[in-house]
Design an enzyme around this catalytic site. Structure first.
Site, PDB file in Angstrom:
ATOM      1  N   THR A  14      -6.987   5.303  -8.319  1.00  0.00           N
ATOM      2  CA  THR A  14      -7.809   4.957  -9.528  1.00  0.00           C
ATOM      3  C   THR A  14      -7.346   3.568  -9.800  1.00  0.00           C
ATOM      4  O   THR A  14      -8.343   2.767 -10.353  1.00  0.00           O
ATOM      5  CB  THR A  14      -7.439   5.991 -10.683  1.00  0.00           C
ATOM      6  OG1 THR A  14      -7.701   7.233 -10.172  1.00  0.00           O
ATOM      7  CG2 THR A  14      -8.366   5.483 -11.877  1.00  0.00           C
ATOM      8  N   SER A  59      -5.841   9.485  -3.335  1.00  0.00           N
ATOM      9  CA  SER A  59      -4.485  10.202  -2.883  1.00  0.00           C
ATOM     10  C   SER A  59      -4.720  11.459  -2.407  1.00  0.00           C
ATOM     11  O   SER A  59      -3.650  12.076  -1.575  1.00  0.00           O
ATOM     12  CB  SER A  59      -3.586  10.265  -4.500  1.00  0.00           C
ATOM     13  OG  SER A  59      -4.463  10.954  -5.367  1.00  0.00           O
ATOM     14  N   THR A  91      -2.678   8.999  -8.724  1.00  0.00           N
ATOM     15  CA  THR A  91      -1.806   9.876  -9.307  1.00  0.00           C
ATOM     16  C   THR A  91      -1.997  11.297  -8.785  1.00  0.00           C
ATOM     17  O   THR A  91      -0.949  11.988  -9.106  1.00  0.00           O
ATOM     18  CB  THR A  91      -1.954   9.705 -10.657  1.00  0.00           C
ATOM     19  OG1 THR A  91      -3.357  10.057 -11.039  1.00  0.00           O
ATOM     20  CG2 THR A  91      -1.798   8.334 -11.460  1.00  0.00           C
ATOM     21  N   ASP A  92      -2.971  11.624  -8.200  1.00  0.00           N
ATOM     22  CA  ASP A  92      -3.184  13.238  -8.116  1.00  0.00           C
ATOM     23  C   ASP A  92      -1.859  13.700  -7.010  1.00  0.00           C
ATOM     24  O   ASP A  92      -1.339  14.807  -7.262  1.00  0.00           O
ATOM     25  CB  ASP A  92      -4.572  13.572  -7.103  1.00  0.00           C
ATOM     26  CG  ASP A  92      -5.605  13.348  -8.291  1.00  0.00           C
ATOM     27  OD1 ASP A  92      -5.333  13.198  -9.336  1.00  0.00           O
ATOM     28  OD2 ASP A  92      -6.722  13.492  -7.806  1.00  0.00           O
TER      29      ASP A  92
END
Length: 336
Positions: A14, A59, A91-92
């Site tokens: 992101t 990710s 971040t996932d």
């Protein structure tokens, strides 16, 4: 004042995403140079930056091969004089990448992972602040010997504890039970704990052994468990209910699986440890351990899968060596 050298590599996520013409949503387009150019306050730091775009991936599409490539690059930076390394990704899966890299990071110098919850085109985008904080942490001698850390929202989290706990909140990253390792305030790095002993495994020559992660649920079907001995898996991690339990039906499918591969029980709750001697009913921890199931303690299901995978790769699947390594490293991760 002598300048420190910090390397910044980007995998995407992101923090790097912008909208393309006539397309809905955002996708990864920015590289390391463009990201760093957007960060206010860097000129006030006594730091020289080495910048490298490793990939532009969401990710969820990161593979082990990408992380091993990032690891090789990060090691090269330390070997050539960097004080620390920052790795930027989505971040996932950031909590998994951090723990995976921590299993292989042999240096005192920190490897710092960061990202963003809001893309650069959003009001209040958090990427520049997170990247600035990550560089400050990578520069700090206070963070040496802590291995891989995650820096988000001005908090510093250890790889073994950190998790993403909310889908969109800027404060999504937490370390349940143990709390953050430290935080950044007014440009200064504050650390709360001494370094913990870490598992450091050899980089494998092969990664073909696969570990299946299953989350147990209410009134669960057992067909997958029954089929597992004939499938191409070499390990099983179960995210059990409560402190590490399964139904009687699932329990009855486990003996042939345990004969073929290591089976580790974790908790699906997201906080706390599995128990060892509280519950004795069929499918609870006392019964499961008698069958040969290994209890993971505080290590979460996703990180347990990564640990077991790394051990399988390092031992080339030798069952005795796998079980010895599991005993050693799970004890290490639960020595509190």
């Amino acid at each position: 004042m002598t300048k420190r050298m910090v390397a910044v590599g980007t995998l995407g996520g992101t923090i790097t995403m912008t909208a393309k013409d006539n397309e809905k949503g955002v996708s990864s387009t920015l590289g390391a140079e463009q990201l760093v150019a957007s960060v206010p306050g860097l000129s006030a730091l006594s730091v020289d930056l080495r910048l490298h775009t490793l990939a532009n991936l969401a990710s969820g599409s990161i593979q082990f091969e990408h992380l091993f490539a990032a690891l090789t690059w990060a090691k090269q930076q330390i070997d050539s004089g960097a004080s620390g390394v920052v790795l930027v990704q989505g971040t996932d899966t950031l909590e998994e990448s951090a723990f995976f890299l921590d299993l292989y990071w042999p240096y005192a110098a920190p490897l710092v992972l960061t990202g963003a919850m809001r893309s650069p085109n959003k009001a209040g985008a958090d990427g520049p602040a997170n990247l600035l904080a990550a560089i400050q942490v990578a520069m700090s001698p206070k963070v040496r010997n802590h291995g891989v850390v995650v820096v988000m929202n001005d908090e510093i989290h250890q790889a073994r504890f950190v998790k993403k706990a909310h889908t969109v909140s800027l404060a999504t990253f937490t370390s349940p039970v143990f709390g953050p390792l430290g935080y950044i305030q007014e440009g200064g790095v504050r650390i709360f704990r001494a370094p913990s002993e870490r598992a450091i495994l050899p980089v494998p020559s092969q990664t073909s052994d696969k570990v299946l992660l299953i989350e147990t649920v209410l009134d669960e079907a057992t067909e997958l468990y029954s089929a597992l001995p004939s499938l191409n898996y070499q390990g099983l991690v179960i995210a059990g209910v409560g402190s590490g339990h399964v139904s009687e039906k699932v329990r009855d499918t486990l003996p042939p699986i345990i004969q073929k591969m290591p089976v580790i029980m974790t908790s699906r709750t997201g906080s706390g440890s599995t128990t060892n001697a509280v519950y004795g009913y069929k499918g609870a921890e006392v019964d499961l351990q008698q069958l040969g199931v290994i209890m993971a303690g505080f290590l979460c299901p996703r990180k347990t899968r990564l640990l077991l995978s790394a051990i399988l790769w390092a031992t080339q699947g030798n069952r005795q060596q796998v079980e010895q390594a599991l005993q050693k490293y799970l004890h290490l991760y639960n020595a509190y």
